[in-house]
Design a protein around this motif. Structure first.
Motif, PDB file in Angstrom:
ATOM      1  N   THR A 136       0.809  -1.217   0.000  1.00  0.00           N
ATOM      2  CA  THR A 136       0.000   0.000   0.000  1.00  0.00           C
ATOM      3  C   THR A 136       0.835   1.257   0.000  1.00  0.00           C
ATOM      4  N   ARG A 137       1.989   1.224   0.669  1.00  0.00           N
ATOM      5  CA  ARG A 137       2.773   2.443   0.775  1.00  0.00           C
ATOM      6  C   ARG A 137       4.147   2.341   0.106  1.00  0.00           C
ATOM      7  N   GLY A 138       4.479   1.220  -0.480  1.00  0.00           N
ATOM      8  CA  GLY A 138       5.759   1.096  -1.176  1.00  0.00           C
ATOM      9  C   GLY A 138       6.976   1.102  -0.273  1.00  0.00           C
ATOM     10  N   VAL A 139       6.805   0.711   1.011  1.00  0.00           N
ATOM     11  CA  VAL A 139       7.950   0.664   1.927  1.00  0.00           C
ATOM     12  C   VAL A 139       8.683  -0.654   1.718  1.00  0.00           C
ATOM     13  N   SER A 140      10.010  -0.583   1.515  1.00  0.00           N
ATOM     14  CA  SER A 140      10.787  -1.803   1.313  1.00  0.00           C
ATOM     15  C   SER A 140      10.682  -2.701   2.539  1.00  0.00           C
ATOM     16  N   GLU A 141      10.410  -4.004   2.288  1.00  0.00           N
ATOM     17  CA  GLU A 141      10.230  -4.914   3.421  1.00  0.00           C
ATOM     18  C   GLU A 141      11.540  -5.088   4.186  1.00  0.00           C
ATOM     19  N   VAL A 142      12.675  -4.800   3.539  1.00  0.00           N
ATOM     20  CA  VAL A 142      13.956  -4.949   4.232  1.00  0.00           C
ATOM     21  C   VAL A 142      13.998  -4.006   5.434  1.00  0.00           C
ATOM     22  N   ILE A 143      13.677  -2.734   5.192  1.00  0.00           N
ATOM     23  CA  ILE A 143      13.725  -1.753   6.277  1.00  0.00           C
ATOM     24  C   ILE A 143      12.578  -1.992   7.262  1.00  0.00           C
ATOM     25  N   SER A 144      11.366  -2.213   6.742  1.00  0.00           N
ATOM     26  CA  SER A 144      10.227  -2.291   7.660  1.00  0.00           C
ATOM     27  C   SER A 144      10.352  -3.496   8.592  1.00  0.00           C
ATOM     28  N   THR A 145      10.840  -4.640   8.084  1.00  0.00           N
ATOM     29  CA  THR A 145      10.944  -5.790   8.988  1.00  0.00           C
ATOM     30  C   THR A 145      12.026  -5.566  10.046  1.00  0.00           C
ATOM     31  N   ILE A 146      13.090  -4.852   9.661  1.00  0.00           N
ATOM     32  CA  ILE A 146      14.120  -4.565  10.667  1.00  0.00           C
ATOM     33  C   ILE A 146      13.538  -3.687  11.776  1.00  0.00           C
ATOM     34  N   MET A 147      12.748  -2.674  11.370  1.00  0.00           N
ATOM     35  CA  MET A 147      12.129  -1.805  12.364  1.00  0.00           C
ATOM     36  C   MET A 147      11.142  -2.602  13.222  1.00  0.00           C
ATOM     37  N   LEU A 148      10.383  -3.510  12.583  1.00  0.00           N
ATOM     38  CA  LEU A 148       9.408  -4.310  13.329  1.00  0.00           C
ATOM     39  C   LEU A 148      10.109  -5.227  14.338  1.00  0.00           C
ATOM     40  N   ASN A 149      11.334  -5.670  14.011  1.00  0.00           N
ATOM     41  CA  ASN A 149      12.104  -6.459  14.985  1.00  0.00           C
ATOM     42  C   ASN A 149      12.333  -5.664  16.253  1.00  0.00           C
ATOM     43  N   ALA A 150      12.800  -4.417  16.076  1.00  0.00           N
ATOM     44  CA  ALA A 150      13.104  -3.581  17.241  1.00  0.00           C
ATOM     45  C   ALA A 150      11.829  -3.267  18.015  1.00  0.00           C
ATOM     46  N   ILE A 151      10.740  -3.018  17.275  1.00  0.00           N
ATOM     47  CA  ILE A 151       9.479  -2.705  17.943  1.00  0.00           C
ATOM     48  C   ILE A 151       8.995  -3.926  18.734  1.00  0.00           C
TER      49      ILE A 151
ATOM     50  N   PRO B 384       4.512   4.363  28.792  1.00  0.00           N
ATOM     51  CA  PRO B 384       5.445   3.444  29.448  1.00  0.00           C
ATOM     52  C   PRO B 384       6.816   3.455  28.772  1.00  0.00           C
ATOM     53  N   ALA B 385       7.832   3.178  29.588  1.00  0.00           N
ATOM     54  CA  ALA B 385       9.216   3.268  29.099  1.00  0.00           C
ATOM     55  C   ALA B 385       9.436   2.438  27.844  1.00  0.00           C
ATOM     56  N   GLN B 386       8.816   1.239  27.803  1.00  0.00           N
ATOM     57  CA  GLN B 386       9.063   0.372  26.640  1.00  0.00           C
ATOM     58  C   GLN B 386       8.520   0.992  25.362  1.00  0.00           C
ATOM     59  N   PHE B 387       7.443   1.779  25.499  1.00  0.00           N
ATOM     60  CA  PHE B 387       6.901   2.415  24.306  1.00  0.00           C
ATOM     61  C   PHE B 387       7.794   3.551  23.838  1.00  0.00           C
ATOM     62  N   THR B 388       8.368   4.279  24.798  1.00  0.00           N
ATOM     63  CA  THR B 388       9.267   5.355  24.370  1.00  0.00           C
ATOM     64  C   THR B 388      10.484   4.777  23.669  1.00  0.00           C
ATOM     65  N   GLN B 389      10.908   3.561  24.108  1.00  0.00           N
ATOM     66  CA  GLN B 389      12.078   2.956  23.455  1.00  0.00           C
ATOM     67  C   GLN B 389      11.826   2.665  21.984  1.00  0.00           C
ATOM     68  N   MET B 390      10.573   2.387  21.654  1.00  0.00           N
ATOM     69  CA  MET B 390      10.338   2.037  20.250  1.00  0.00           C
ATOM     70  C   MET B 390      10.031   3.256  19.384  1.00  0.00           C
ATOM     71  N   THR B 391      10.023   4.443  20.004  1.00  0.00           N
ATOM     72  CA  THR B 391       9.683   5.649  19.241  1.00  0.00           C
ATOM     73  C   THR B 391      10.483   5.806  17.953  1.00  0.00           C
ATOM     74  N   PRO B 392      11.846   5.708  18.005  1.00  0.00           N
ATOM     75  CA  PRO B 392      12.578   5.938  16.752  1.00  0.00           C
ATOM     76  C   PRO B 392      12.186   4.951  15.651  1.00  0.00           C
ATOM     77  N   TYR B 393      11.907   3.705  16.057  1.00  0.00           N
ATOM     78  CA  TYR B 393      11.606   2.696  15.040  1.00  0.00           C
ATOM     79  C   TYR B 393      10.206   2.911  14.461  1.00  0.00           C
ATOM     80  N   VAL B 394       9.263   3.250  15.357  1.00  0.00           N
ATOM     81  CA  VAL B 394       7.917   3.535  14.869  1.00  0.00           C
ATOM     82  C   VAL B 394       7.949   4.777  13.969  1.00  0.00           C
TER      83      VAL B 394
END
Lengths: 378, 423
Positions: A136-151, B384-394
């Protein structure tokens, strides 16, 4: 066309991983020698485990979940999707599975199935986010999955605080333990050692077969591979590429949901802070090493598992940091991708030479089959 | 397998029409900056979260933006020459170790040098694999990141275990690099900032953030961005390098040694990322610690994509990510909570804009999201702290989701190049 069973082809195909292994061993030896380590003793320790039977069981156990992780990655690879997010996906799934598994009371068997299904669904949805963002938004899955890992890491930490119970005998916190009806007992298949093989090793084997059948024996698998080879050609043959991207990500994620299961249901019984992370990246390495083939990935997973197991006594016996195994694995991965590329090009060149030779030997046939170059130019 | 070129998803809106981003001159940049400060000021006054644009936060934002920016700059060099560099994370990791190892023994500048060397080695490996052997760029990058992670784990175990102040996963402390503070001005601005006046104090805070405790490496990083712009866009060398990223076979036909340019760009890319790692170890934390990059190499790559493969945009992207990173470190719960209000305002603004442009669906989606965020803001006091940690990634995900379709990457980015095999 030559068949896959041509011995020459097989030899060339096998040469790449073998060369890569040798290269990795050579470079590691140089690294060890420069650090003043006993190179010979290090390899001896790695290749001759003291308790062979125990090492065998542990290798199979590690191989089980590494293989599942590789499968998840490979499904994406076959369609040219880089699912680097298997790492976050399996942790989300295993966490959800552990929470549900600890909360419900169900008969033996059904309990296990419920936990596995919950894990697969949650992992698939987490992967689906990346799929949706791509189409839907053309975001490369390489970057988005890496970000989703951290999230995923932060999200699990947050939710773990909500549902935590103390783990007996440690400072660790985890989800409520899964009762006996949701556990998969180990198998004492190897005699002479108390170590047991995960019961879910059969799940891994079944997943491997399902992967093979799905990709090579179904219309869907054909479409998926076709999209991976050439998305424009796939569109021309009526494949909805956007739908394929989302579905492939969902399936890849569902497979990722299996990765944590052998550990969760066969050993840990709860998701705690110490639940293994990073298996998704090992999966990428193993999928590349095994060239997305179920057999190749199984062998590669066992190899990586063995290296992890055999490294344990290195520090004590050879005074070498166990982390040297990470270097070996990284080198194998890097050299194998180079070797595959070199072999691929060699094959193409050899094929061209063969065709050129045959055309030269049999000029009548080539004349009869089409217009000559002169005619084309005119 | 060539993933970077694999599946192209046609964009939804206005098929066939390429959206060009407007070129933004210095005056407009200044106006936009003042506008941002004004919005932040309004939110600060409403929410009372003074840290969302205090000089301390902004200064931290600059510090956190530098490694992201350097990684992004590395990505810019490499991708402008047509090589996707997802191995930036690995090169950043190599840089942190190099800085820790040389830094604790021979001082911070030696650490900086070693960080660059280690990063460049990572770049060289990537160059050999992708340019020399034609391996898929993402495969090689992932492999390098995995290899780099393992290598530094091994190296730090061998090099730092048993050293006073060090251990298996961290180096002994590294000395500080000289930092710049403009004494009189900085104090004056702080006085103004302390009054918490609308807009004036915010402006003072922004200026003060740039006049105290500014590491020499930060200044070098800014100079490197400017230098990169001039080298890549104002010299014939840069033109050839970019030609290799747009159409290597055209460059080849004009006698450019494409292999050499690509290899050079990737090694430079690694060196810049390595420097970013050195900054993390030396300036941001005074020692090497395992895992301290925390995916900043990837965020740097995202910053560069957000910046549309241009140095100016890259700086904005790095600043944005550095800012969200800084907020979560400084009274995170309250500040990130206030950020929700900023987000709600932006979303509702976007909804109005889309409505005016007759994009009803987008408008409704943005409005619903905006109201949801607004409800979230008013129904909670803190995050919550864990949510602030994910701010840059979100933030990275949201920004890419909003911007990806308007971006244009170098035409031959990610396509393996072999000499003499052009179409």
């Amino acid at each position: 066309m030559k068949t896959a069973l041509d011995p020459r082809r097989l030899l060339i195909g096998a040469s790449a991983p073998v060369l890569a292994l040798l290269f990795a061993v050579a470079v590691t030896s140089v690294v060890l020698a420069t650090a003043g380590k006993d190179v010979w003793l290090t390899w001896q320790t790695l290749l001759q485990p003291q308790d062979f039977r125990r090492a065998l069981v542990l290798t199979i156990n590690q191989g089980t979940y590494i293989f599942l992780s590789a499968l998840a990655v490979a499904i994406g690879f076959r369609m040219n999707l880089f699912n680097i997010g298997v790492d976050g996906q399996y942790r989300m799934g295993a966490f959800a599975g552990a929470v549900v598994g600890g909360a419900v009371t169900l008969p033996t068997g059904i309990h296990v199935v419920v936990i596995i299904l919950v894990s697969m669904v949650v992992s698939a949805l987490w992967a689906g986010i990346a799929g949706l963002l791509k189409v839907t938004r053309g975001v490369s899955e390489v970057i988005s999955t890496i970000m989703l890992n951290a999230i995923a890491t932060s999200l699990i930490a947050y939710m773990l605080r909500r549902v935590q119970v103390p783990v007996a005998g440690s400072n660790n916190i985890g989800t409520k333990p899964i009762p006996g009806s949701g556990r998969v007992p180990g198998l004492g298949l190897v005699p002479g050692t108390p170590a047991e093989i995960y019961g879910l090793v059969f799940l891994a084997i079944a997943a491997g077969i399902a992967y093979h059948v799905l990709l090579n024996r179904t219309r869907f698998g054909f479409d998926l591979r076709a999209t991976g080879r050439s998305s424009t050609a796939a569109v021309a043959s009526g494949v909805d590429v956007k739908r394929m991207v989302v579905v492939a990500m969902l399936i890849s994620g569902a497979a990722a949901g299996l990765v944590g299961m052998p550990i969760l249901l066969g050993e840990a019984y709860s998701y705690s802070i110490t639940f293994p992370a990073g298996l998704g990246f090992t999966g990428i390495a193993v999928a590349l090493l095994g060239r997305n083939s179920p057999i190749g990935m199984a062998l590669a997973a066992l190899l990586f598992g063995y290296l992890n197991v055999a490294a344990n006594p290195l520090q004590i016996l050879a005074n070498v940091s166990t982390e040297v195994v990470a270097i070996i694995q990284g080198l194998i991965l890097l050299s194998v991708v180079v070797a595959y590329e070199v072999v691929r090009r060699y094959r193409i060149a050899a094929e061209q030479r063969r065709v050129a030779r045959e055309v030269q030997e049999d000029p009548v046939d080539s004349d009869g089959s089409g217009p000559s170059p002169a005619e084309v130019r005119a | 397998m060539s993933a970077a070129t694999g599946i192209t998803i046609p964009t939804d809106d206005q098929p066939g029409r390429r959206v060009r981003l407007p070129r933004i001159g210095p005056t407009r940049v200044l106006l936009i900056l003042l506008g941002v400060i004004a919005v932040l000021s309004v939110v600060r006054v409403i929410s009372g979260a003074n840290d969302i644009d205090s000089s301390g936060s902004l200064n931290a934002a600059v510090t956190l933006a530098v490694p992201i920016g350097l990684a992004g700059l590395g990505g810019l060099w490499s991708e402008r020459a047509g090589i996707v560099n997802i191995g930036l994370e690995g090169m950043l990791i190599l840089g942190t170790w190099g800085a820790g190892w040389a830094g604790y023994q021979w001082g911070p500048w030696a650490g900086v040098g070693m960080a660059i060397v280690m990063g460049a080695i990572g770049g060289l490996v990537h160059a050999i694999a992708t340019v020399g052997f034609g391996v898929d760029h993402i495969v090689s990058g992932v492999a390098i990141t995995i290899l780099a992670g393992g290598t530094v784990q091994y190296l730090s175990d061998e090099a730092f275990t048993g050293v006073p102040g060090g251990g298996g996963t961290q180096s002994p402390p590294i000395g500080d690099l000289p930092a710049l503070t403009i004494p009189g001005v900085s104090d004056q601005l702080l006085t103004i900032e302390k009054h918490h006046w609308f807009f004036v104090s915010d402006l003072a805070a922004a200026l003060r953030a740039l006049t105290f405790d500014l590491s020499s490496l930060t200044i070098i990083a800014v100079l490197l961005v400017v230098a990169s712009f001039f080298v890549l866009w104002r010299t014939s060398f840069g033109l050839r390098l970019r030609a290799c990223g747009e159409s290597p076979w055209a460059a080849e036909s004009l006698g450019v040694n494409v292999y050499r340019y690509k290899a050079l760009a990737v090694v430079a890319s690694g060196a810049l990322a390595g420097l970013g790692g050195g900054f993390l170890a030396i300036v941001a934390s005074s020692q090497y610690r395992e895992g301290q990059t925390g995916g900043r190499g990837y965020i740097g790559l995202a910053a560069m994509i957000f910046g549309n493969w241009r140095p100016g945009g890259l700086v904005v992207g790095a600043g944005l990510f550095g800012y969200t990173d800084a907020l979560q470190l400084r009274s995170g719960g309250e500040s990130v909570h206030a950020l929700l209000l900023v987000m709600a305002v932006l979303l509702i603004g976007a909804a109005v804009w889309a409505w005016v442009r007759a994009r009803k669906v987008q408008s409704v989606v943005a409005a619903v999201l905006g109201v949801a965020v607004l409800v979230w803001y008013f129904s909670t006091k803190e995050i919550p702290a864990q949510f602030t940690q994910m701010t840059p990634y979100v933030a990275t995900l949201l920004v890419l989701a909003a911007a990806s379709q308007r971006l244009r990457m170098p035409a031959a980015d990610g396509i393996p190049y072999r000499k003499g095999q052009g179409g």
